[in-house]
Motif scaffolding. Structure first.
Motif, PDB file in Angstrom:
ATOM      1  N   SER A 151       2.263 -35.691  43.718  1.00  0.00           N
ATOM      2  CA  SER A 151       1.857 -37.074  44.514  1.00  0.00           C
ATOM      3  C   SER A 151       1.241 -36.579  46.238  1.00  0.00           C
ATOM      4  CB  SER A 151       1.857 -37.932  44.624  1.00  0.00           C
ATOM      5  OG  SER A 151       1.608 -39.314  46.096  1.00  0.00           O
ATOM      6  N   LEU A 152       3.024 -36.186  46.564  1.00  0.00           N
ATOM      7  CA  LEU A 152       2.711 -35.399  48.667  1.00  0.00           C
ATOM      8  C   LEU A 152       2.212 -33.501  48.566  1.00  0.00           C
ATOM      9  CD1 LEU A 152       7.194 -36.043  49.015  1.00  0.00           C
ATOM     10  CD2 LEU A 152       4.855 -36.567  50.237  1.00  0.00           C
ATOM     11  N   ALA A 153       2.484 -33.173  47.435  1.00  0.00           N
ATOM     12  CA  ALA A 153       0.835 -31.734  47.085  1.00  0.00           C
ATOM     13  C   ALA A 153      -0.245 -32.699  47.245  1.00  0.00           C
ATOM     14  CB  ALA A 153       1.786 -30.709  46.285  1.00  0.00           C
ATOM     15  N   ALA A 154      -0.369 -33.556  46.911  1.00  0.00           N
ATOM     16  CA  ALA A 154      -2.497 -33.690  46.449  1.00  0.00           C
ATOM     17  C   ALA A 154      -2.360 -32.516  45.703  1.00  0.00           C
ATOM     18  CB  ALA A 154      -3.022 -33.788  47.565  1.00  0.00           C
ATOM     19  N   LEU A 155      -1.746 -32.878  44.153  1.00  0.00           N
ATOM     20  CA  LEU A 155      -2.436 -31.714  42.974  1.00  0.00           C
ATOM     21  C   LEU A 155      -2.073 -32.659  42.128  1.00  0.00           C
ATOM     22  CD1 LEU A 155       0.096 -28.662  43.756  1.00  0.00           C
ATOM     23  CD2 LEU A 155      -2.254 -28.490  43.918  1.00  0.00           C
ATOM     24  N   ALA A 156      -3.361 -32.680  41.795  1.00  0.00           N
ATOM     25  CA  ALA A 156      -3.129 -33.203  40.579  1.00  0.00           C
ATOM     26  C   ALA A 156      -2.988 -32.483  38.890  1.00  0.00           C
ATOM     27  CB  ALA A 156      -4.495 -34.074  39.597  1.00  0.00           C
ATOM     28  N   VAL A 157      -1.691 -32.669  38.531  1.00  0.00           N
ATOM     29  CA  VAL A 157      -1.192 -32.460  37.685  1.00  0.00           C
ATOM     30  C   VAL A 157      -0.962 -33.232  36.242  1.00  0.00           C
ATOM     31  CG1 VAL A 157       0.063 -30.577  38.730  1.00  0.00           C
ATOM     32  CG2 VAL A 157       1.085 -32.941  37.986  1.00  0.00           C
ATOM     33  N   PHE A 158      -1.391 -34.141  35.887  1.00  0.00           N
ATOM     34  CA  PHE A 158      -1.196 -35.216  35.256  1.00  0.00           C
ATOM     35  C   PHE A 158      -2.269 -35.061  34.167  1.00  0.00           C
ATOM     36  CE2 PHE A 158       1.928 -36.484  38.138  1.00  0.00           C
ATOM     37  CZ  PHE A 158       2.722 -36.466  38.010  1.00  0.00           C
ATOM     38  N   GLY A 211     -11.491 -25.806  27.069  1.00  0.00           N
ATOM     39  CA  GLY A 211     -11.937 -26.566  26.698  1.00  0.00           C
ATOM     40  C   GLY A 211     -10.916 -26.559  25.138  1.00  0.00           C
ATOM     41  N   LEU A 212      -9.418 -26.467  25.969  1.00  0.00           N
ATOM     42  CA  LEU A 212      -8.241 -26.661  25.379  1.00  0.00           C
ATOM     43  C   LEU A 212      -7.819 -28.550  25.584  1.00  0.00           C
ATOM     44  CD1 LEU A 212      -6.020 -23.415  26.056  1.00  0.00           C
ATOM     45  CD2 LEU A 212      -7.365 -24.314  24.101  1.00  0.00           C
ATOM     46  N   SER A 213      -6.955 -29.100  25.236  1.00  0.00           N
ATOM     47  CA  SER A 213      -6.168 -30.140  24.946  1.00  0.00           C
ATOM     48  C   SER A 213      -4.961 -29.972  26.408  1.00  0.00           C
ATOM     49  CB  SER A 213      -6.011 -30.821  23.719  1.00  0.00           C
ATOM     50  OG  SER A 213      -5.332 -32.126  24.411  1.00  0.00           O
ATOM     51  N   TYR A 214      -4.576 -31.085  26.984  1.00  0.00           N
ATOM     52  CA  TYR A 214      -3.803 -30.910  28.234  1.00  0.00           C
ATOM     53  C   TYR A 214      -3.258 -31.919  28.458  1.00  0.00           C
ATOM     54  CZ  TYR A 214      -1.800 -30.634  33.034  1.00  0.00           C
ATOM     55  OH  TYR A 214      -0.574 -30.843  33.943  1.00  0.00           O
ATOM     56  N   GLN A 215      -1.957 -32.332  28.128  1.00  0.00           N
ATOM     57  CA  GLN A 215      -1.504 -33.898  28.849  1.00  0.00           C
ATOM     58  C   GLN A 215      -0.149 -33.359  29.030  1.00  0.00           C
ATOM     59  OE1 GLN A 215      -0.268 -36.394  25.063  1.00  0.00           O
ATOM     60  NE2 GLN A 215      -0.574 -37.395  26.371  1.00  0.00           N
ATOM     61  N   LEU A 216       0.382 -33.847  30.102  1.00  0.00           N
ATOM     62  CA  LEU A 216       1.584 -33.491  30.391  1.00  0.00           C
ATOM     63  C   LEU A 216       1.785 -34.921  30.948  1.00  0.00           C
ATOM     64  CD1 LEU A 216       2.818 -31.780  34.404  1.00  0.00           C
ATOM     65  CD2 LEU A 216       3.795 -34.333  33.337  1.00  0.00           C
ATOM     66  N   ALA A 217       2.757 -35.712  29.646  1.00  0.00           N
ATOM     67  CA  ALA A 217       3.145 -37.118  29.686  1.00  0.00           C
ATOM     68  C   ALA A 217       5.148 -37.255  30.098  1.00  0.00           C
ATOM     69  CB  ALA A 217       3.225 -37.249  28.008  1.00  0.00           C
ATOM     70  N   ASN A 218       5.173 -38.541  30.444  1.00  0.00           N
ATOM     71  CA  ASN A 218       6.341 -38.931  30.007  1.00  0.00           C
ATOM     72  C   ASN A 218       6.990 -37.962  31.934  1.00  0.00           C
ATOM     73  OD1 ASN A 218       6.353 -40.338  28.255  1.00  0.00           O
ATOM     74  ND2 ASN A 218       6.787 -38.778  26.792  1.00  0.00           N
ATOM     75  N   PRO A 219       6.019 -37.826  32.955  1.00  0.00           N
ATOM     76  CA  PRO A 219       6.363 -37.883  34.249  1.00  0.00           C
ATOM     77  C   PRO A 219       7.421 -38.171  34.772  1.00  0.00           C
ATOM     78  CG  PRO A 219       4.316 -38.579  34.339  1.00  0.00           C
ATOM     79  CD  PRO A 219       4.653 -38.647  33.160  1.00  0.00           C
ATOM     80  N   SER A 220       8.654 -37.270  35.159  1.00  0.00           N
ATOM     81  CA  SER A 220       9.447 -38.296  36.022  1.00  0.00           C
ATOM     82  C   SER A 220       9.266 -38.224  37.077  1.00  0.00           C
ATOM     83  CB  SER A 220      10.998 -37.490  35.946  1.00  0.00           C
ATOM     84  OG  SER A 220      10.635 -36.297  37.092  1.00  0.00           O
ATOM     85  N   GLU A 221      10.438 -39.484  37.929  1.00  0.00           N
ATOM     86  CA  GLU A 221       9.297 -39.934  39.314  1.00  0.00           C
ATOM     87  C   GLU A 221      10.047 -39.012  40.421  1.00  0.00           C
ATOM     88  OE1 GLU A 221       8.383 -42.717  41.498  1.00  0.00           O
ATOM     89  OE2 GLU A 221       8.256 -43.052  39.848  1.00  0.00           O
TER      90      GLU A 221
END
Length: 87
Positions: free
Chosen positions: A77-84, A60-70
């Motif tokens: 995307s290549l690894a098909a891992l939803a990290v954002f 129940g913790l907040s998670y945000q990966l902001a400003n991801p570089s290209e």
């Protein structure tokens, strides 16, 4: 507090990254991550970010990966891992 990711996140960086994220989870702190400096990221670090996202959702913790570089966006995307987005 925002955790700023390093520019180079290779296999050797996975352990320290995991420890930093684990500490935030143990403190029940929001997982706020800045990905703007990432120039290179490997599979191990992507998996650590993916696991942190899942752990945050479970606890129940907040998670945000902001400003991801290209390079970070492309690697995830290549690894098909939803990290954002929150789980």
């Amino acid at each position: 507090m925002t955790l700023a990711l390093s520019s180079r996140l290779d296999t050797g960086a996975a352990g320290p990254l995991r420890q930093s994220l684990k500490k935030l989870v143990e403190e029940r702190a929001p997982l706020a991550i800045d990905g703007s400096a990432v120039e290179q990221i490997g599979q191990a670090c992507l998996q650590v970010l993916y696991a942190a996202r899942a752990t945050a959702a479970e606890q129940g913790l907040s998670y945000q990966l902001a400003n991801p570089s290209e390079p970070l966006v492309e690697a995830a995307s290549l690894a098909a891992l939803a990290v954002f987005d929150p789980a």
